[in-house]
Design a protein around this motif. Structure first.
Motif, PDB file in Angstrom:
ATOM      1  N   LYS A 286       0.831  -1.194   0.000  1.00 18.41           N
ATOM      2  CA  LYS A 286       0.000   0.000   0.000  1.00 18.41           C
ATOM      3  C   LYS A 286       0.873   1.254   0.000  1.00 18.41           C
ATOM      4  O   LYS A 286       0.609   2.197  -0.757  1.00 18.41           O
ATOM      5  CB  LYS A 286      -0.921   0.020   1.228  1.00 18.41           C
ATOM      6  N   ILE A 287       1.906   1.252   0.795  1.00 17.38           N
ATOM      7  CA  ILE A 287       2.816   2.399   0.850  1.00 17.38           C
ATOM      8  C   ILE A 287       3.431   2.653  -0.523  1.00 17.38           C
ATOM      9  O   ILE A 287       3.477   3.788  -1.002  1.00 17.38           O
ATOM     10  CB  ILE A 287       3.899   2.175   1.924  1.00 17.38           C
ATOM     11  N   GLY A 288       3.885   1.580  -1.178  1.00 17.67           N
ATOM     12  CA  GLY A 288       4.477   1.723  -2.507  1.00 17.67           C
ATOM     13  C   GLY A 288       3.478   2.206  -3.538  1.00 17.67           C
ATOM     14  O   GLY A 288       3.783   3.059  -4.379  1.00 17.67           O
ATOM     15  N   LEU A 289       2.261   1.688  -3.476  1.00 17.99           N
ATOM     16  CA  LEU A 289       1.229   2.086  -4.427  1.00 17.99           C
ATOM     17  C   LEU A 289       0.815   3.541  -4.224  1.00 17.99           C
ATOM     18  O   LEU A 289       0.634   4.285  -5.193  1.00 17.99           O
ATOM     19  CB  LEU A 289       0.022   1.163  -4.284  1.00 17.99           C
ATOM     20  N   LEU A 290       0.692   3.965  -2.982  1.00 17.30           N
ATOM     21  CA  LEU A 290       0.354   5.364  -2.699  1.00 17.30           C
ATOM     22  C   LEU A 290       1.459   6.297  -3.179  1.00 17.30           C
ATOM     23  O   LEU A 290       1.191   7.375  -3.716  1.00 17.30           O
ATOM     24  CB  LEU A 290       0.088   5.564  -1.212  1.00 17.30           C
ATOM     25  N   LYS A 291       2.704   5.881  -3.023  1.00 16.25           N
ATOM     26  CA  LYS A 291       3.832   6.675  -3.498  1.00 16.25           C
ATOM     27  C   LYS A 291       3.778   6.825  -5.016  1.00 16.25           C
ATOM     28  O   LYS A 291       3.952   7.924  -5.554  1.00 16.25           O
ATOM     29  CB  LYS A 291       5.146   6.020  -3.074  1.00 16.25           C
ATOM     30  N   LYS A 292       3.519   5.727  -5.720  1.00 16.00           N
ATOM     31  CA  LYS A 292       3.417   5.769  -7.186  1.00 16.00           C
ATOM     32  C   LYS A 292       2.245   6.633  -7.633  1.00 16.00           C
ATOM     33  O   LYS A 292       2.353   7.381  -8.607  1.00 16.00           O
ATOM     34  CB  LYS A 292       3.259   4.361  -7.762  1.00 16.00           C
ATOM     35  N   ALA A 293       1.117   6.553  -6.944  1.00 21.07           N
ATOM     36  CA  ALA A 293      -0.048   7.365  -7.291  1.00 21.07           C
ATOM     37  C   ALA A 293       0.264   8.842  -7.117  1.00 21.07           C
ATOM     38  O   ALA A 293      -0.090   9.670  -7.974  1.00 21.07           O
ATOM     39  CB  ALA A 293      -1.242   6.964  -6.430  1.00 21.07           C
ATOM     40  N   LYS A 294       0.943   9.182  -6.028  1.00 19.97           N
ATOM     41  CA  LYS A 294       1.310  10.577  -5.784  1.00 19.97           C
ATOM     42  C   LYS A 294       2.258  11.082  -6.861  1.00 19.97           C
ATOM     43  O   LYS A 294       2.087  12.187  -7.392  1.00 19.97           O
ATOM     44  CB  LYS A 294       1.962  10.700  -4.406  1.00 19.97           C
ATOM     45  N   GLU A 295       3.252  10.269  -7.219  1.00 19.61           N
ATOM     46  CA  GLU A 295       4.203  10.648  -8.261  1.00 19.61           C
ATOM     47  C   GLU A 295       3.493  10.852  -9.594  1.00 19.61           C
ATOM     48  O   GLU A 295       3.759  11.819 -10.308  1.00 19.61           O
ATOM     49  CB  GLU A 295       5.284   9.582  -8.410  1.00 19.61           C
ATOM     50  N   LEU A 296       2.585   9.954  -9.940  1.00 18.90           N
ATOM     51  CA  LEU A 296       1.857  10.054 -11.196  1.00 18.90           C
ATOM     52  C   LEU A 296       1.003  11.320 -11.239  1.00 18.90           C
ATOM     53  O   LEU A 296       0.969  12.020 -12.256  1.00 18.90           O
ATOM     54  CB  LEU A 296       0.973   8.819 -11.385  1.00 18.90           C
ATOM     55  N   ALA A 297       0.337  11.631 -10.146  1.00 18.23           N
ATOM     56  CA  ALA A 297      -0.502  12.823 -10.083  1.00 18.23           C
ATOM     57  C   ALA A 297       0.331  14.092 -10.252  1.00 18.23           C
ATOM     58  O   ALA A 297      -0.075  15.024 -10.946  1.00 18.23           O
ATOM     59  CB  ALA A 297      -1.263  12.857  -8.764  1.00 18.23           C
ATOM     60  N   ILE A 298       1.509  14.120  -9.658  1.00 20.84           N
ATOM     61  CA  ILE A 298       2.361  15.303  -9.737  1.00 20.84           C
ATOM     62  C   ILE A 298       3.025  15.411 -11.108  1.00 20.84           C
ATOM     63  O   ILE A 298       2.976  16.461 -11.764  1.00 20.84           O
ATOM     64  CB  ILE A 298       3.425  15.285  -8.626  1.00 20.84           C
ATOM     65  N   LEU A 299       3.642  14.331 -11.564  1.00 25.69           N
ATOM     66  CA  LEU A 299       4.386  14.364 -12.819  1.00 25.69           C
ATOM     67  C   LEU A 299       3.507  14.628 -14.033  1.00 25.69           C
ATOM     68  O   LEU A 299       3.886  15.358 -14.942  1.00 25.69           O
ATOM     69  CB  LEU A 299       5.144  13.049 -13.027  1.00 25.69           C
ATOM     70  N   CYS A 300       2.327  14.033 -14.049  1.00 25.46           N
ATOM     71  CA  CYS A 300       1.457  14.137 -15.222  1.00 25.46           C
ATOM     72  C   CYS A 300       0.338  15.160 -15.040  1.00 25.46           C
ATOM     73  O   CYS A 300      -0.478  15.353 -15.942  1.00 25.46           O
ATOM     74  CB  CYS A 300       0.861  12.776 -15.552  1.00 25.46           C
ATOM     75  N   ASP A 301       0.291  15.810 -13.889  1.00 24.31           N
ATOM     76  CA  ASP A 301      -0.727  16.817 -13.580  1.00 24.31           C
ATOM     77  C   ASP A 301      -2.126  16.273 -13.872  1.00 24.31           C
ATOM     78  O   ASP A 301      -2.873  16.826 -14.673  1.00 24.31           O
ATOM     79  CB  ASP A 301      -0.457  18.097 -14.370  1.00 24.31           C
ATOM     80  N   ILE A 302      -2.459  15.162 -13.229  1.00 27.98           N
ATOM     81  CA  ILE A 302      -3.750  14.530 -13.454  1.00 27.98           C
ATOM     82  C   ILE A 302      -4.571  14.521 -12.171  1.00 27.98           C
ATOM     83  O   ILE A 302      -4.043  14.652 -11.077  1.00 27.98           O
ATOM     84  CB  ILE A 302      -3.587  13.073 -13.949  1.00 27.98           C
ATOM     85  N   ASP A 303      -5.880  14.384 -12.357  1.00 26.17           N
ATOM     86  CA  ASP A 303      -6.769  14.161 -11.221  1.00 26.17           C
ATOM     87  C   ASP A 303      -6.783  12.665 -10.974  1.00 26.17           C
ATOM     88  O   ASP A 303      -6.962  11.873 -11.900  1.00 26.17           O
ATOM     89  CB  ASP A 303      -8.178  14.637 -11.528  1.00 26.17           C
ATOM     90  N   LEU A 304      -6.584  12.284  -9.741  1.00 28.56           N
ATOM     91  CA  LEU A 304      -6.455  10.876  -9.421  1.00 28.56           C
ATOM     92  C   LEU A 304      -7.179  10.588  -8.119  1.00 28.56           C
ATOM     93  O   LEU A 304      -7.088  11.367  -7.170  1.00 28.56           O
ATOM     94  CB  LEU A 304      -4.964  10.543  -9.266  1.00 28.56           C
ATOM     95  N   ALA A 305      -7.901   9.477  -8.096  1.00 32.52           N
ATOM     96  CA  ALA A 305      -8.532   9.008  -6.866  1.00 32.52           C
ATOM     97  C   ALA A 305      -8.241   7.520  -6.748  1.00 32.52           C
ATOM     98  O   ALA A 305      -8.451   6.772  -7.694  1.00 32.52           O
ATOM     99  CB  ALA A 305     -10.032   9.251  -6.889  1.00 32.52           C
ATOM    100  N   LEU A 306      -7.720   7.125  -5.616  1.00 38.53           N
ATOM    101  CA  LEU A 306      -7.371   5.731  -5.373  1.00 38.53           C
ATOM    102  C   LEU A 306      -8.052   5.299  -4.085  1.00 38.53           C
ATOM    103  O   LEU A 306      -7.858   5.916  -3.032  1.00 38.53           O
ATOM    104  CB  LEU A 306      -5.849   5.589  -5.244  1.00 38.53           C
ATOM    105  N   VAL A 307      -8.873   4.257  -4.174  1.00 39.52           N
ATOM    106  CA  VAL A 307      -9.576   3.728  -3.011  1.00 39.52           C
ATOM    107  C   VAL A 307      -9.176   2.267  -2.853  1.00 39.52           C
ATOM    108  O   VAL A 307      -9.241   1.499  -3.813  1.00 39.52           O
ATOM    109  CB  VAL A 307     -11.103   3.820  -3.179  1.00 39.52           C
ATOM    110  N   MET A 308      -8.754   1.892  -1.653  1.00 36.31           N
ATOM    111  CA  MET A 308      -8.370   0.516  -1.358  1.00 36.31           C
ATOM    112  C   MET A 308      -9.023   0.104  -0.047  1.00 36.31           C
ATOM    113  O   MET A 308      -9.175   0.932   0.850  1.00 36.31           O
ATOM    114  CB  MET A 308      -6.848   0.399  -1.195  1.00 36.31           C
ATOM    115  N   PHE A 309      -9.364  -1.162   0.050  1.00 38.82           N
ATOM    116  CA  PHE A 309      -9.877  -1.707   1.292  1.00 38.82           C
ATOM    117  C   PHE A 309      -8.924  -2.789   1.761  1.00 38.82           C
ATOM    118  O   PHE A 309      -8.607  -3.708   1.012  1.00 38.82           O
ATOM    119  CB  PHE A 309     -11.290  -2.275   1.106  1.00 38.82           C
ATOM    120  N   SER A 310      -8.469  -2.673   2.994  1.00 34.67           N
ATOM    121  CA  SER A 310      -7.519  -3.624   3.561  1.00 34.67           C
ATOM    122  C   SER A 310      -8.208  -4.964   3.822  1.00 34.67           C
ATOM    123  O   SER A 310      -9.438  -5.057   3.782  1.00 34.67           O
ATOM    124  CB  SER A 310      -6.944  -3.075   4.865  1.00 34.67           C
TER     125      SER A 310
END
Length: 83
Positions: A25-49
């Motif tokens: 989860k930590i790695g996926l959240l990091k990648k999502a944050k990087e993608l949102a910043i680098l590509c200037d996109i709107d992103l929503a990520l929902v996960m259930f443990s």
């Protein structure tokens, strides 16, 4: 020494499953944050443990309702094409 190839299958041990989820989860959240910043996109990520707790990430300081509203304005066909 290289990395081992993981066989992708459900982990039977509950503790191991929770530990793996937490690390991934930590790695996926990091990648999502990087993608949102680098590509200037709107992103929503929902996960259930495995314990049914939700985790939410919305990129670029946006509100989840804004992202969901943009998605809901698309027709069903347009949403299916984007998958």
């Amino acid at each position: 020494m290289g990395r081992r190839k993981l066989k992708i299958q459900r982990l039977e041990c509950v503790k191991a499953r929770q530990a793996k989820y937490s690390k991934r989860k930590i790695g996926l959240l990091k990648k999502a944050k990087e993608l949102a910043i680098l590509c200037d996109i709107d992103l929503a990520l929902v996960m259930f443990s495995p314990t049914k707790k939700p985790s939410l990430y919305v990129g670029q300081d946006k509100d989840l309702s804004i992202v969901l509203e943009r998605m809901s304005t698309l027709s069903f066909e347009e949403r299916e094409q984007r998958l």
